[in-house]
Motif scaffolding. Structure first.
Motif, short mmCIF file in Angstrom:
data_model
loop_
_atom_site.label_atom_id
_atom_site.label_comp_id
_atom_site.label_asym_id
_atom_site.label_seq_id
_atom_site.Cartn_x
_atom_site.Cartn_y
_atom_site.Cartn_z
N SER A 1 0.83 -1.21 0.00
CA SER A 1 0.00 0.00 0.00
C SER A 1 0.86 1.25 0.00
O SER A 1 0.64 2.18 -0.79
N HIS A 2 1.87 1.29 0.87
CA HIS A 2 2.73 2.47 0.94
C HIS A 2 3.62 2.59 -0.29
O HIS A 2 3.87 3.70 -0.77
N ALA A 3 4.08 1.46 -0.81
CA ALA A 3 4.97 1.48 -1.98
C ALA A 3 4.27 2.09 -3.17
O ALA A 3 4.86 2.87 -3.93
N ARG A 4 3.00 1.76 -3.37
CA ARG A 4 2.26 2.35 -4.49
C ARG A 4 2.14 3.86 -4.35
O ARG A 4 2.27 4.60 -5.33
N GLN A 5 1.92 4.33 -3.13
CA GLN A 5 1.83 5.77 -2.92
C GLN A 5 3.18 6.45 -3.15
O GLN A 5 3.25 7.52 -3.77
N ILE A 6 4.25 5.82 -2.67
CA ILE A 6 5.59 6.39 -2.84
C ILE A 6 5.95 6.48 -4.31
O ILE A 6 6.48 7.49 -4.79
N LEU A 7 5.67 5.41 -5.06
CA LEU A 7 6.00 5.39 -6.49
C LEU A 7 5.19 6.43 -7.25
O LEU A 7 5.70 7.08 -8.18
N ALA A 8 3.93 6.59 -6.89
CA ALA A 8 3.10 7.60 -7.55
C ALA A 8 3.67 8.99 -7.32
O ALA A 8 3.76 9.81 -8.25
N GLU B 1 5.40 11.39 -10.21
CA GLU B 1 4.84 12.72 -10.40
C GLU B 1 5.93 13.79 -10.28
O GLU B 1 5.98 14.74 -11.06
N CYS B 2 6.82 13.61 -9.30
CA CYS B 2 7.92 14.56 -9.09
C CYS B 2 8.86 14.57 -10.29
O CYS B 2 9.22 15.64 -10.80
N VAL B 3 9.27 13.38 -10.74
CA VAL B 3 10.18 13.30 -11.88
C VAL B 3 9.53 13.89 -13.13
O VAL B 3 10.17 14.60 -13.91
N ALA C 1 7.26 16.23 -13.25
CA ALA C 1 7.19 17.68 -13.13
C ALA C 1 8.55 18.31 -13.40
O ALA C 1 8.65 19.34 -14.07
N LEU C 2 9.61 17.71 -12.86
CA LEU C 2 10.95 18.24 -13.09
C LEU C 2 11.34 18.13 -14.55
O LEU C 2 11.96 19.03 -15.11
N SER C 3 10.98 17.03 -15.18
CA SER C 3 11.29 16.84 -16.59
C SER C 3 10.55 17.85 -17.44
O SER C 3 11.08 18.38 -18.41
N ALA C 4 9.30 18.14 -17.07
CA ALA C 4 8.51 19.10 -17.82
C ALA C 4 9.13 20.49 -17.74
O ALA C 4 9.12 21.25 -18.71
N ARG C 5 9.74 20.80 -16.58
CA ARG C 5 10.37 22.11 -16.41
C ARG C 5 11.61 22.24 -17.28
O ARG C 5 12.10 23.33 -17.54
N GLN C 6 12.15 21.12 -17.72
CA GLN C 6 13.31 21.17 -18.60
C GLN C 6 12.90 21.44 -20.06
O GLN C 6 13.74 21.47 -20.95
N GLY C 7 11.60 21.62 -20.30
CA GLY C 7 11.14 21.92 -21.64
C GLY C 7 11.38 20.76 -22.60
O GLY C 7 11.58 20.97 -23.80
#
Length: 309
Positions: A70-77, A81-83, A85-91
């Motif tokens: 249960s926790h692993a699924r939340q952590i991976l999500a 999402e973080c990666v 967002a960061l990738s999107a900021r790199q254009g």
């Protein structure tokens, strides 16, 4: 004592449950089944908890395993999402990976396939060249990550693997029986070429160059046609090729180290770090920078009931 759970280990655990087998999880991650197994074993070691019941099915979770899932699924999500967002900021700027075509063809397809599935928002650009030019480009900052063969004068980089060199001939060729021995080699300055010539000269074997090619496909063509033998890594043994039989008397060859480099830029993008860490993890599955505990093969009998042993 602080406990650090590795993202790749959690992904291996979740995929194993969702697909029903470590084998299928490994295929989706572009890794070997043993690498996925080892990641899950490390989770059990770090948590000091059994995650699976000892059943024939092999993926029936214990109470602790259910909590972790249960926790692993939340952590991976959250991680993905973080990666993203960061990738999107790199254009969507591409991360340029430099690699010799030998490794691009025989070592990286599954790994890069797994990377694209795990990080679809990171755009990759592949640059194939020989190791020396790639090292020059990584130092000037025109490529972001490079996987190369260690050669004389190379400094820095991280050793992430070792490949055994072998003599290869065509499956129906007898070039290895000819005198002088016809050889197909990469251009001067390449370590494969240097090891081949040094071994032949040391053994007193008469030889001559039949083909020089910047690309592995050129060497393979020379060998497949029966023109010559060549020196490549074991992974390059494709249909139509075979290792030169021992009775041919060709001298033994050494192994070579694989080095992983990243751009010397002061502020490399998050995507560059993600690719570098992914390649490092896949090529060195047993290495964990936050876990210096004994290798799983030394675990106590209490863990031997895990279905992943």
């Amino acid at each position: 004592m602080s406990i650090y759970l590795d993202i790749r280990a959690l992904r291996a655990f979740v995929l194993t449950i969702e697909t029903g087998s470590a084998t299928e999880a490994a295929r989706r991650m572009g890794r070997t089944q043993s690498a996925v197994t080892q990641q899950i074993q490390k989770l059990e070691l770090l948590l000091d908890k059994k995650l699976f019941h000892d059943t024939r099915r092999g993926t029936e979770l214990t109470e602790h395993g259910t909590i972790l899932l249960s926790h692993a699924r939340q952590i991976l999500a959250q991680h993905d999402e973080c990666v993203g967002a960061l990738s999107a900021r790199q254009g969507r700027k591409p991360v340029v990976l430099g690699v010799p075509d030998l490794y691009a063809a025989f070592l990286l397809p599954q790994i890069l396939g797994g990377f694209r599935r795990e990080h679809p928002d990171i755009r990759l650009e592949l640059c194939c060249a020989l190791s020396r030019p790639l090292l020059g480009r990584i130092r000037e900052g025109s490529i972001d990550v490079a996987l190369v063969t260690r050669m004389a004068g190379f400094s820095g980089g991280e050793v992430v693997g070792r490949q055994q060199l072998v003599w290869l001939t065509g499956s129906t060729s007898f070039a290895h029986q000819e005198t002088p021995l016809p050889v197909a080699l990469l251009p001067p300055g390449n370590i494969f070429r240097e090891h081949a010539i040094e071994a032949l000269d040391r053994a007193g074997r008469d030889w001559q160059i039949a083909c020089v090619s910047d690309s592995i496909s050129g060497l393979q063509t020379a060998v497949l046609s029966g023109m010559a033998v060549t020196v490549l890594v074991e992974d390059a043994l494709v249909p139509g090729l075979r290792q030169v039989p021992p009775e041919a008397g060709l001298p033994p060859l050494p192994s070579v180290d694989l080095l992983l480099y990243r751009t010397p830029a002061e502020r490399p993008s998050a995507a560059v770090d993600v690719l570098y860490d992914y390649l490092r993890s896949c090529l060195c599955p047993g290495r964990d920078p936050v876990d210096d505990r004994p290798d799983p093969t030394t675990w106590s009998d209490a863990h031997k009931g895990s279905p992943f042993h």
